[in-house]
Design a protein around this motif. Structure first.
Motif, mmCIF file in Angstrom:
data_model
loop_
_atom_site.group_PDB
_atom_site.id
_atom_site.type_symbol
_atom_site.label_atom_id
_atom_site.label_comp_id
_atom_site.label_asym_id
_atom_site.label_seq_id
_atom_site.Cartn_x
_atom_site.Cartn_y
_atom_site.Cartn_z
ATOM 1 N N ILE A 1 0.854 -1.183 0.000
ATOM 2 C CA ILE A 1 0.000 0.000 0.000
ATOM 3 C C ILE A 1 0.891 1.234 0.000
ATOM 4 O O ILE A 1 1.764 1.376 0.869
ATOM 5 N N ASP A 2 0.685 2.103 -0.974
ATOM 6 C CA ASP A 2 1.514 3.305 -1.105
ATOM 7 C C ASP A 2 0.888 4.433 -0.295
ATOM 8 O O ASP A 2 0.193 5.304 -0.829
ATOM 9 N N ASN A 3 1.158 4.423 1.008
ATOM 10 C CA ASN A 3 0.560 5.438 1.882
ATOM 11 C C ASN A 3 1.020 6.860 1.563
ATOM 12 O O ASN A 3 0.196 7.772 1.494
ATOM 13 N N PRO A 4 2.333 7.129 1.326
ATOM 14 C CA PRO A 4 2.727 8.508 1.023
ATOM 15 C C PRO A 4 1.964 9.105 -0.162
ATOM 16 O O PRO A 4 1.639 10.292 -0.171
ATOM 17 N N ALA A 5 1.640 8.251 -1.160
ATOM 18 C CA ALA A 5 0.925 8.752 -2.338
ATOM 19 C C ALA A 5 -0.487 9.230 -1.992
ATOM 20 O O ALA A 5 -1.080 10.015 -2.731
ATOM 21 N N MET A 6 -1.007 8.779 -0.871
ATOM 22 C CA MET A 6 -2.374 9.185 -0.493
ATOM 23 C C MET A 6 -2.434 10.615 0.000
ATOM 24 O O MET A 6 -3.509 11.213 0.027
ATOM 25 N N GLN A 7 -1.307 11.153 0.457
ATOM 26 C CA GLN A 7 -1.238 12.542 0.947
ATOM 27 C C GLN A 7 -2.315 12.824 2.001
ATOM 28 O O GLN A 7 -3.059 13.810 1.917
ATOM 29 N N LEU A 8 -2.372 11.934 2.988
ATOM 30 C CA LEU A 8 -3.363 12.112 4.049
ATOM 31 C C LEU A 8 -2.931 13.226 4.995
ATOM 32 O O LEU A 8 -1.730 13.485 5.159
ATOM 33 N N ILE A 9 -3.913 13.868 5.597
ATOM 34 C CA ILE A 9 -3.602 14.898 6.592
ATOM 35 C C ILE A 9 -4.110 14.461 7.953
ATOM 36 O O ILE A 9 -4.957 13.567 8.059
ATOM 37 N N ASN B 1 1.459 14.268 5.699
ATOM 38 C CA ASN B 1 2.253 13.051 5.852
ATOM 39 C C ASN B 1 3.441 13.142 4.893
ATOM 40 O O ASN B 1 3.686 12.248 4.116
ATOM 41 N N ALA B 2 4.164 14.288 4.964
ATOM 42 C CA ALA B 2 5.117 14.597 3.908
ATOM 43 C C ALA B 2 6.550 14.154 4.183
ATOM 44 O O ALA B 2 7.299 13.851 3.272
ATOM 45 N N ALA B 3 6.973 14.146 5.442
ATOM 46 C CA ALA B 3 8.368 13.832 5.752
ATOM 47 C C ALA B 3 8.434 12.679 6.749
ATOM 48 O O ALA B 3 8.786 12.842 7.905
ATOM 49 N N PRO B 4 8.067 11.488 6.293
ATOM 50 C CA PRO B 4 8.044 10.374 7.236
ATOM 51 C C PRO B 4 9.433 10.009 7.749
ATOM 52 O O PRO B 4 10.429 10.207 7.053
ATOM 53 N N LEU B 5 9.486 9.538 8.962
ATOM 54 C CA LEU B 5 10.731 9.091 9.570
ATOM 55 C C LEU B 5 10.738 7.571 9.502
ATOM 56 O O LEU B 5 9.806 6.927 9.993
#
Ligand SMILES: Cc1cc2nc3c(=O)[nH]c(=O)nc-3n(C[C@H](O)[C@H](O)[C@H](O)COP(=O)(O)O)c2cc1C
Length: 209
Positions: free
Chosen positions: A172-180, A192-196
């Motif tokens: 599942i490509d979570n970053p592509a979802m651009q969730l807030i 959800n732009a700069a995940p660690l």
């Protein structure tokens, strides 16, 4: 905490326990009226059964003497859908938090189309990228007109572009979802732009040499 006024108590929790995902809850009440509103006292609570929990406070607009429309409809029908909120839907989500009188269809107000769900009468938001059809699993009464709604996810809707398969495993490509999510102050949201990235450790700990 019980020596503080309600506003300070609330602030200590919501301005520290961040970020919080946002459940965009859509219901259809016993009279057939559609309602949508965001709730950030929200998270996944397990996989088997697949549960989500949502904290619903009393309706401030009614002087805290009534249920919010979402809670009322869930009590009536035992069903609701949850959409996750992406950046593209941020303004629309905010609009649906408006203190409109019961019976105002916030989806229509925000210019959003509803789409039929497959297992319940509450509709989906046609353009939302990830959504869950939920049946009420338990309702925990936490005070007058406030409750924790625990829903069992019956069906998940997720756009194909976020799904793939690698070596027989679902990706599942979570970053592509651009969730807030909700952040530390009124009107503040996080991307959800700069995940660690951090791998989970297992015992025994690896020798670092
Ligand atoms: C981002 C966001 C998160 C919210 N989270 C909650 C929450 O967790 N619990 C709650 O009771 N109200 C929450 N609210 C306020 C409700 O959305 C608001 O009271 C709304 O009018 C309720 O609508 P309803 O009466 O149609 O259910 C939130 C509002 C916003 C904008």
């Amino acid at each position: 905490m019980d020596r503080l006024d309600p506003a300070a108590r609330y602030k200590l929790l919501v301005n520290t326990i961040t970020p919080r995902p946002i459940a965009w809850v859509v219901t259809r009440d016993a009279g057939g009226r559609v309602n949508a509103a965001p709730y950030s006292f929200f998270n996944a609570m397990g996989g088997t059964p697949p549960l989500v929990a949502i904290g619903m406070a009393p309706d401030v607009q009614r002087g805290e003497t009534g249920d919010k429309d979402s809670l009322r409809a869930i009590r009536e029908t035992g069903a609701f859908t949850v959409a996750l909120v992406d950046e593209a839907h941020a303004q629309a989500m905010n609009l649906t938090a408006v203190n409109a009188p019961a019976g105002v269809d916030e989806l229509a107000l925000a210019g959003l189309d509803a789409a039929p769900a497959t297992s319940i009468a509450a509709p989906l938001i046609a353009s939302a990228p990830v959504q869950f059809e939920c049946r009420l699993w338990r309702l925990v009464e936490t005070g007058p007109h406030s409750a924790i709604v625990i829903g069992e996810v019956q069906v998940t809707h997720i756009e194909d572009r976020f799904l793939s398969e690698e070596g027989g495993k679902l990706r599942i490509d979570n970053p592509a979802m651009q969730l807030i999510g909700r952040s530390y102050a009124a009107g503040e949201y996080v991307r959800n732009a700069a995940p660690l990235h951090m791998d989970r450790v297992s015992w025994p700990l690896e020798d670092k040499d």
